[in-house]
Design an enzyme around this catalytic site. Structure first.
Site, PDB file in Angstrom:
ATOM      1  N   LYS A  54      30.602  19.637  -7.228  1.00 31.60           N
ATOM      2  CA  LYS A  54      29.251  20.184  -7.434  1.00 31.60           C
ATOM      3  C   LYS A  54      28.400  19.040  -7.992  1.00 31.60           C
ATOM      4  O   LYS A  54      28.000  19.043  -9.161  1.00 31.60           O
ATOM      5  CB  LYS A  54      29.304  21.322  -8.455  1.00 31.60           C
ATOM      6  CG  LYS A  54      29.918  22.607  -7.959  1.00 31.60           C
ATOM      7  CD  LYS A  54      29.567  23.694  -8.973  1.00 31.60           C
ATOM      8  CE  LYS A  54      30.434  24.901  -8.906  1.00 31.60           C
ATOM      9  NZ  LYS A  54      30.313  25.720 -10.136  1.00 31.60           N
ATOM     10  N   PHE A  63      28.843  29.971  -8.528  1.00 31.01           N
ATOM     11  CA  PHE A  63      30.131  30.091  -9.202  1.00 31.01           C
ATOM     12  C   PHE A  63      31.175  30.511  -8.179  1.00 31.01           C
ATOM     13  O   PHE A  63      31.036  31.538  -7.516  1.00 31.01           O
ATOM     14  CB  PHE A  63      30.085  31.059 -10.383  1.00 31.01           C
ATOM     15  CG  PHE A  63      31.273  30.885 -11.272  1.00 31.01           C
ATOM     16  CD1 PHE A  63      31.291  29.884 -12.231  1.00 31.01           C
ATOM     17  CD2 PHE A  63      32.401  31.677 -11.106  1.00 31.01           C
ATOM     18  CE1 PHE A  63      32.423  29.677 -13.032  1.00 31.01           C
ATOM     19  CE2 PHE A  63      33.527  31.486 -11.900  1.00 31.01           C
ATOM     20  CZ  PHE A  63      33.535  30.482 -12.870  1.00 31.01           C
ATOM     21  N   ARG A  82      42.398  33.950  -8.302  1.00 32.84           N
ATOM     22  CA  ARG A  82      43.033  32.662  -8.000  1.00 32.84           C
ATOM     23  C   ARG A  82      43.842  32.720  -6.703  1.00 32.84           C
ATOM     24  O   ARG A  82      44.061  31.712  -6.057  1.00 32.84           O
ATOM     25  CB  ARG A  82      43.977  32.245  -9.134  1.00 32.84           C
ATOM     26  CG  ARG A  82      43.295  31.918 -10.455  1.00 32.84           C
ATOM     27  CD  ARG A  82      44.265  31.207 -11.383  1.00 32.84           C
ATOM     28  NE  ARG A  82      43.831  31.186 -12.776  1.00 32.84           N
ATOM     29  CZ  ARG A  82      43.032  30.260 -13.312  1.00 32.84           C
ATOM     30  NH1 ARG A  82      42.570  29.291 -12.556  1.00 32.84           N
ATOM     31  NH2 ARG A  82      42.699  30.314 -14.583  1.00 32.84           N
ATOM     32  N   ASP A 130      39.236  30.648 -10.715  1.00 32.37           N
ATOM     33  CA  ASP A 130      39.173  31.999 -11.250  1.00 32.37           C
ATOM     34  C   ASP A 130      37.818  32.337 -11.853  1.00 32.37           C
ATOM     35  O   ASP A 130      37.009  31.464 -12.174  1.00 32.37           O
ATOM     36  CB  ASP A 130      40.207  32.164 -12.364  1.00 32.37           C
ATOM     37  CG  ASP A 130      39.744  31.506 -13.667  1.00 32.37           C
ATOM     38  OD1 ASP A 130      39.373  30.315 -13.622  1.00 32.37           O
ATOM     39  OD2 ASP A 130      39.723  32.186 -14.717  1.00 32.37           O
ATOM     40  N   ASP A 139      32.268  19.708 -11.989  1.00 40.02           N
ATOM     41  CA  ASP A 139      30.975  20.357 -12.189  1.00 40.02           C
ATOM     42  C   ASP A 139      30.107  19.423 -13.048  1.00 40.02           C
ATOM     43  O   ASP A 139      29.514  18.479 -12.535  1.00 40.02           O
ATOM     44  CB  ASP A 139      31.244  21.712 -12.854  1.00 40.02           C
ATOM     45  CG  ASP A 139      30.023  22.594 -12.985  1.00 40.02           C
ATOM     46  OD1 ASP A 139      29.110  22.466 -12.165  1.00 40.02           O
ATOM     47  OD2 ASP A 139      29.993  23.428 -13.911  1.00 40.02           O
ATOM     48  N   GLU A 145      42.015  17.705  -9.186  1.00 41.43           N
ATOM     49  CA  GLU A 145      41.179  18.694  -9.877  1.00 41.43           C
ATOM     50  C   GLU A 145      40.615  19.684  -8.858  1.00 41.43           C
ATOM     51  O   GLU A 145      40.427  19.361  -7.694  1.00 41.43           O
ATOM     52  CB  GLU A 145      40.062  17.934 -10.632  1.00 41.43           C
ATOM     53  CG  GLU A 145      38.981  18.770 -11.259  1.00 41.43           C
ATOM     54  CD  GLU A 145      39.442  19.713 -12.371  1.00 41.43           C
ATOM     55  OE1 GLU A 145      40.412  20.443 -12.156  1.00 41.43           O
ATOM     56  OE2 GLU A 145      38.781  19.749 -13.425  1.00 41.43           O
ATOM     57  N   ASP A 146      40.369  20.889  -9.317  1.00 44.56           N
ATOM     58  CA  ASP A 146      39.787  21.884  -8.413  1.00 44.56           C
ATOM     59  C   ASP A 146      38.305  21.609  -8.168  1.00 44.56           C
ATOM     60  O   ASP A 146      37.873  21.334  -7.061  1.00 44.56           O
ATOM     61  CB  ASP A 146      40.025  23.315  -8.938  1.00 44.56           C
ATOM     62  CG  ASP A 146      39.605  23.510 -10.404  1.00 44.56           C
ATOM     63  OD1 ASP A 146      39.043  22.580 -11.016  1.00 44.56           O
ATOM     64  OD2 ASP A 146      39.835  24.610 -10.946  1.00 44.56           O
ATOM     65  N   LYS A 174      44.459  25.551 -14.996  1.00 41.99           N
ATOM     66  CA  LYS A 174      45.306  26.158 -13.985  1.00 41.99           C
ATOM     67  C   LYS A 174      44.719  25.963 -12.582  1.00 41.99           C
ATOM     68  O   LYS A 174      45.410  26.086 -11.583  1.00 41.99           O
ATOM     69  CB  LYS A 174      45.413  27.678 -14.254  1.00 41.99           C
ATOM     70  CG  LYS A 174      46.018  28.057 -15.562  1.00 41.99           C
ATOM     71  CD  LYS A 174      46.044  29.591 -15.684  1.00 41.99           C
ATOM     72  CE  LYS A 174      46.376  30.034 -17.073  1.00 41.99           C
ATOM     73  NZ  LYS A 174      46.301  31.521 -17.176  1.00 41.99           N
ATOM     74  N   GLY A 175      43.426  25.718 -12.526  1.00 44.95           N
ATOM     75  CA  GLY A 175      42.696  25.796 -11.251  1.00 44.95           C
ATOM     76  C   GLY A 175      43.247  24.972 -10.107  1.00 44.95           C
ATOM     77  O   GLY A 175      43.122  25.364  -8.953  1.00 44.95           O
TER      78      GLY A 175
END
Ligand code: IMP
Ligand code: MG
Length: 189
Positions: free
Chosen positions: A133, A154, A167, A161, A105, A101-102, A45-46
């Protein structure tokens, strides 16, 4: 123990900074895909807010699709085991695909999706992420358009989220107040 008070969040990128940066990224994408058509695939969902803001700045014909990927691991870190919980619906064969993409990582999520997409015979697959990141990467994966680089921490807000919360915040916040990462715009580093 984490408690649900927004005072514990430290803003590291404001909504205004994101707006500015999204415009710049869209400018690069508009230039690179000039005269071509694009399928933008958001990872749920990000990425829903980032994708919504980004595509509204694009000037070429764009089709939009979403995937949802489940990663088995803790709520704060993904494992290498990824699976689709919602697959792509558009046919990407012969098309230019931009994955939105959000956060990248470890890179496991993106690597999995890119590998699956490549099997469907697209003309090209590129990746645009809001936050990289980079220092936490575990697999080698190229990200073509990066909004901000953040070393670690984080992060929540602007689609991201923690346990489905936060969000809707307009900026990006660090959930762990004891560590304050700086963010960089990649070219200004
Ligand atoms: P990767 O597979 O380790 O690259 O994980 C990427 C996914 O984990 C992203 O799509 C995010 O949904 C999630 N993620 C990674 N870091 C964060 C974070 O700081 N906040 C919220 N979600 C994150
Ligand atoms: Mg995600």
């Amino acid at each position: 123990m984490f408690s649900d008070t927004r005072d514990e969040l430290i803003e590291i990128i404001s909504g205004e900074e994101i707006t500015k940066r999204v415009k710049t990224l869209a400018g690069e994408i508009n230039r690179d895909y000039k005269g071509q058509e694009l399928i933008a695939i958001g990872i749920l969902k990000g990425a829903f807010i980032f994708l919504a803001d980004l595509v509204r700045q694009l000037t070429m014909p764009v089709q939009i699709d979403f995937v949802r990927l489940a990663s088995y691991g803790s709520s704060m870190e993904s494992s290498g085991k990824i699976a689709f919980s919602k697959d792509i619906e558009l046919d990407v064969g012969g098309r230019h695909v931009l994955v939105v993409e959000d956060i990248v990582d470890t890179g496991y999520t993106l690597k999995y999706l890119k590998d699956v997409l490549e099997l469907k015979g697209p003309e090209s697959v590129k990746v645009c992420c809001l936050i990289d990141k980079k220092e936490r990467r575990k697999v080698d994966i190229e990200v073509d358009y990066v909004g901000f680089e953040v070393p670690k921490g984080f992060l929540v807000g602007y689609g991201l989220d923690y346990n489905e919360q936060y969000r809707n915040l307009p900026g990006i916040f660090n959930l762990n107040p004891s560590y304050e990462p700086r963010s960089y715009i990649p070219s200004e580093r």
